[in-house]
Scaffold this motif. Structure first.
Motif, PDB file in Angstrom:
ATOM      1  N   GLU A  94       0.875  -1.176   0.000  1.00 50.38           N
ATOM      2  CA  GLU A  94       0.000   0.000   0.000  1.00 50.38           C
ATOM      3  C   GLU A  94       0.907   1.219   0.000  1.00 50.38           C
ATOM      4  O   GLU A  94       1.756   1.366   0.895  1.00 50.38           O
ATOM      5  CB  GLU A  94      -0.895   0.003   1.231  1.00 50.38           C
ATOM      6  N   VAL A  95       0.775   2.078  -0.990  1.00 51.39           N
ATOM      7  CA  VAL A  95       1.712   3.181  -1.175  1.00 51.39           C
ATOM      8  C   VAL A  95       0.988   4.517  -1.199  1.00 51.39           C
ATOM      9  O   VAL A  95      -0.195   4.604  -1.557  1.00 51.39           O
ATOM     10  CB  VAL A  95       2.532   3.016  -2.478  1.00 51.39           C
ATOM     11  N   THR A  96       1.728   5.547  -0.821  1.00 49.26           N
ATOM     12  CA  THR A  96       1.270   6.926  -0.986  1.00 49.26           C
ATOM     13  C   THR A  96       1.936   7.495  -2.225  1.00 49.26           C
ATOM     14  O   THR A  96       3.162   7.446  -2.359  1.00 49.26           O
ATOM     15  CB  THR A  96       1.639   7.767   0.239  1.00 49.26           C
ATOM     16  N   VAL A  97       1.122   8.009  -3.143  1.00 50.74           N
ATOM     17  CA  VAL A  97       1.621   8.578  -4.394  1.00 50.74           C
ATOM     18  C   VAL A  97       2.042  10.019  -4.131  1.00 50.74           C
ATOM     19  O   VAL A  97       1.221  10.859  -3.746  1.00 50.74           O
ATOM     20  CB  VAL A  97       0.533   8.514  -5.480  1.00 50.74           C
ATOM     21  N   LEU A  98       3.329  10.310  -4.357  1.00 53.05           N
ATOM     22  CA  LEU A  98       3.877  11.640  -4.085  1.00 53.05           C
ATOM     23  C   LEU A  98       4.413  12.265  -5.369  1.00 53.05           C
ATOM     24  O   LEU A  98       4.725  11.571  -6.334  1.00 53.05           O
ATOM     25  CB  LEU A  98       5.002  11.542  -3.047  1.00 53.05           C
ATOM     26  N   GLY A  99       4.537  13.581  -5.371  1.00 57.45           N
ATOM     27  CA  GLY A  99       5.111  14.267  -6.521  1.00 57.45           C
ATOM     28  C   GLY A  99       4.194  14.263  -7.731  1.00 57.45           C
ATOM     29  O   GLY A  99       2.981  14.076  -7.630  1.00 57.45           O
ATOM     30  N   ARG A 100       4.785  14.448  -8.895  1.00 55.52           N
ATOM     31  CA  ARG A 100       4.035  14.474 -10.142  1.00 55.52           C
ATOM     32  C   ARG A 100       3.487  13.090 -10.454  1.00 55.52           C
ATOM     33  O   ARG A 100       4.149  12.088 -10.236  1.00 55.52           O
ATOM     34  CB  ARG A 100       4.942  14.928 -11.295  1.00 55.52           C
ATOM     35  N   TYR A 101       2.282  13.026 -10.999  1.00 49.39           N
ATOM     36  CA  TYR A 101       1.740  11.735 -11.396  1.00 49.39           C
ATOM     37  C   TYR A 101       0.848  11.899 -12.608  1.00 49.39           C
ATOM     38  O   TYR A 101       0.318  12.973 -12.890  1.00 49.39           O
ATOM     39  CB  TYR A 101       0.972  11.065 -10.252  1.00 49.39           C
ATOM     40  N   LEU A 102       0.719  10.806 -13.332  1.00 50.99           N
ATOM     41  CA  LEU A 102      -0.204  10.711 -14.458  1.00 50.99           C
ATOM     42  C   LEU A 102      -1.258   9.686 -14.094  1.00 50.99           C
ATOM     43  O   LEU A 102      -0.928   8.562 -13.711  1.00 50.99           O
ATOM     44  CB  LEU A 102       0.531  10.285 -15.737  1.00 50.99           C
ATOM     45  N   ARG A 103      -2.500  10.067 -14.192  1.00 46.35           N
ATOM     46  CA  ARG A 103      -3.585   9.149 -13.865  1.00 46.35           C
ATOM     47  C   ARG A 103      -4.028   8.436 -15.144  1.00 46.35           C
ATOM     48  O   ARG A 103      -4.143   9.040 -16.206  1.00 46.35           O
ATOM     49  CB  ARG A 103      -4.767   9.926 -13.278  1.00 46.35           C
ATOM     50  N   PHE A 104      -4.265   7.120 -15.028  1.00 48.46           N
ATOM     51  CA  PHE A 104      -4.860   6.393 -16.134  1.00 48.46           C
ATOM     52  C   PHE A 104      -6.016   5.572 -15.591  1.00 48.46           C
ATOM     53  O   PHE A 104      -6.365   5.674 -14.408  1.00 48.46           O
ATOM     54  CB  PHE A 104      -3.833   5.527 -16.877  1.00 48.46           C
ATOM     55  N   GLU A 105      -6.641   4.786 -16.435  1.00 44.66           N
ATOM     56  CA  GLU A 105      -7.889   4.129 -16.044  1.00 44.66           C
ATOM     57  C   GLU A 105      -7.743   3.250 -14.811  1.00 44.66           C
ATOM     58  O   GLU A 105      -8.612   3.237 -13.938  1.00 44.66           O
ATOM     59  CB  GLU A 105      -8.414   3.287 -17.208  1.00 44.66           C
ATOM     60  N   LEU A 106      -6.633   2.515 -14.715  1.00 45.23           N
ATOM     61  CA  LEU A 106      -6.470   1.551 -13.633  1.00 45.23           C
ATOM     62  C   LEU A 106      -5.662   2.063 -12.459  1.00 45.23           C
ATOM     63  O   LEU A 106      -5.712   1.475 -11.371  1.00 45.23           O
ATOM     64  CB  LEU A 106      -5.834   0.267 -14.164  1.00 45.23           C
ATOM     65  N   GLY A 107      -4.873   3.123 -12.665  1.00 43.59           N
ATOM     66  CA  GLY A 107      -4.027   3.570 -11.570  1.00 43.59           C
ATOM     67  C   GLY A 107      -3.226   4.809 -11.893  1.00 43.59           C
ATOM     68  O   GLY A 107      -3.692   5.706 -12.606  1.00 43.59           O
ATOM     69  N   PHE A 108      -1.996   4.854 -11.371  1.00 46.47           N
ATOM     70  CA  PHE A 108      -1.120   6.017 -11.512  1.00 46.47           C
ATOM     71  C   PHE A 108       0.255   5.589 -12.026  1.00 46.47           C
ATOM     72  O   PHE A 108       0.708   4.469 -11.792  1.00 46.47           O
ATOM     73  CB  PHE A 108      -0.902   6.712 -10.161  1.00 46.47           C
ATOM     74  N   ARG A 109       0.915   6.527 -12.688  1.00 44.79           N
ATOM     75  CA  ARG A 109       2.344   6.463 -12.969  1.00 44.79           C
ATOM     76  C   ARG A 109       2.912   7.738 -12.384  1.00 44.79           C
ATOM     77  O   ARG A 109       2.450   8.836 -12.727  1.00 44.79           O
ATOM     78  CB  ARG A 109       2.599   6.350 -14.480  1.00 44.79           C
ATOM     79  N   TYR A 110       3.932   7.629 -11.519  1.00 46.65           N
ATOM     80  CA  TYR A 110       4.249   8.783 -10.679  1.00 46.65           C
ATOM     81  C   TYR A 110       5.739   8.862 -10.350  1.00 46.65           C
ATOM     82  O   TYR A 110       6.510   7.940 -10.623  1.00 46.65           O
ATOM     83  CB  TYR A 110       3.419   8.732  -9.397  1.00 46.65           C
TER      84      TYR A 110
END
Length: 226
Positions: A94-110
């Motif tokens: 279980e992670v906390t998404v920090l900084g810049r991220y790109l949201r897509f249908e299933l999740g994040f790239r960050y």
């Protein structure tokens, strides 16, 4: 005209889920994780920044690249990844998404993440894990780890779940997932298992006695006794 994606400004960092393999440094002083896809060759800590796995100098995540940390929105979707043979010893993070991220249908790239909780599965024998033990693979300078109960360690390099959390630092929690229903620890056999073992030993003893009797009838020279 350039298409601009909408920008999000959340009041608190998003939460995501992913799977990764626990790893331990060869000297036993550090603990971390390694991914199951492109970034699998680069172990990372509880609090880590992403970089481009292709060695490009842009900041991760870049829209024209697939670099950066990845996670999914739904815990169930991440758990489903553990069904594949090569990922069954991985941990659910279980992670906390920090900084810049790109949201897509299933999740994040960050760009940055903090691992809050790591849930490890049962030992291969089915019992709940008590430790993380050397799994038979690794990366340069790092042991790959897999869940193990106390009875299955067999002298392998290992670290307790609490010890792994302490070495990883930054407030990581490591918890053991549920045992497989009906699993029996190798070091703690019950009455039915002991009864079966005794029956097997008795059958082998009967076989040896039969062979000795046959040899006795044939005599020392190999022929029948006169």
């Amino acid at each position: 005209m350039r298409l601009r994606l909408p920008e999000e400004r959340p009041t608190e960092p998003p939460t995501g889920y992913k799977i990764a393999h626990p790893v331990l440094s060869h000297d036993g002083t550090r603990a971390g994780f390694t991914g199951v896809s492109l970034g699998g060759a680069l172990p990372y800590g509880v609090l880590a920044d992403a970089s481009c796995v292709y060695g490009l100098r842009h900041r991760a995540p870049h829209r024209r690249c697939d670099c950066g940390f990845h996670c999914v929105h739904d815990r169930t979707a991440a758990e489903a990844l553990l069904c594949t043979a090569e990922h069954r010893t991985a941990a659910l993070l279980e992670v906390t998404v920090l900084g810049r991220y790109l949201r897509f249908e299933l999740g994040f790239r960050y760009a940055r993440q903090r691992v809050r909780t790591a849930t490890v599965g049962p030992c291969p024998c089915g019992a709940a894990a008590a430790a993380l033990a050397e799994a038979g693979w690794g990366r340069p300078g790092w042991w790959g780890l897999a869940p193990s109960c106390a009875g299955c360690l067999r002298g392998r390099t290992s670290v307790s779940l609490a010890g792994f959390a302490r070495l990883a630092g930054d407030g990581l929690r490591v918890v053991a997932g549920a045992a497989v229903p009906g699993a029996v620890r190798p070091a703690g056999l019950g009455v039915p298992e002991l009864t079966a073992e005794a029956a097997l030993l008795q059958a082998r003893l009967d076989w040896f006695q039969t062979q000795l009797a046959r040899l006795g009838r044939r005599g020392p020279g190999g022929g029948p006794q006169g």
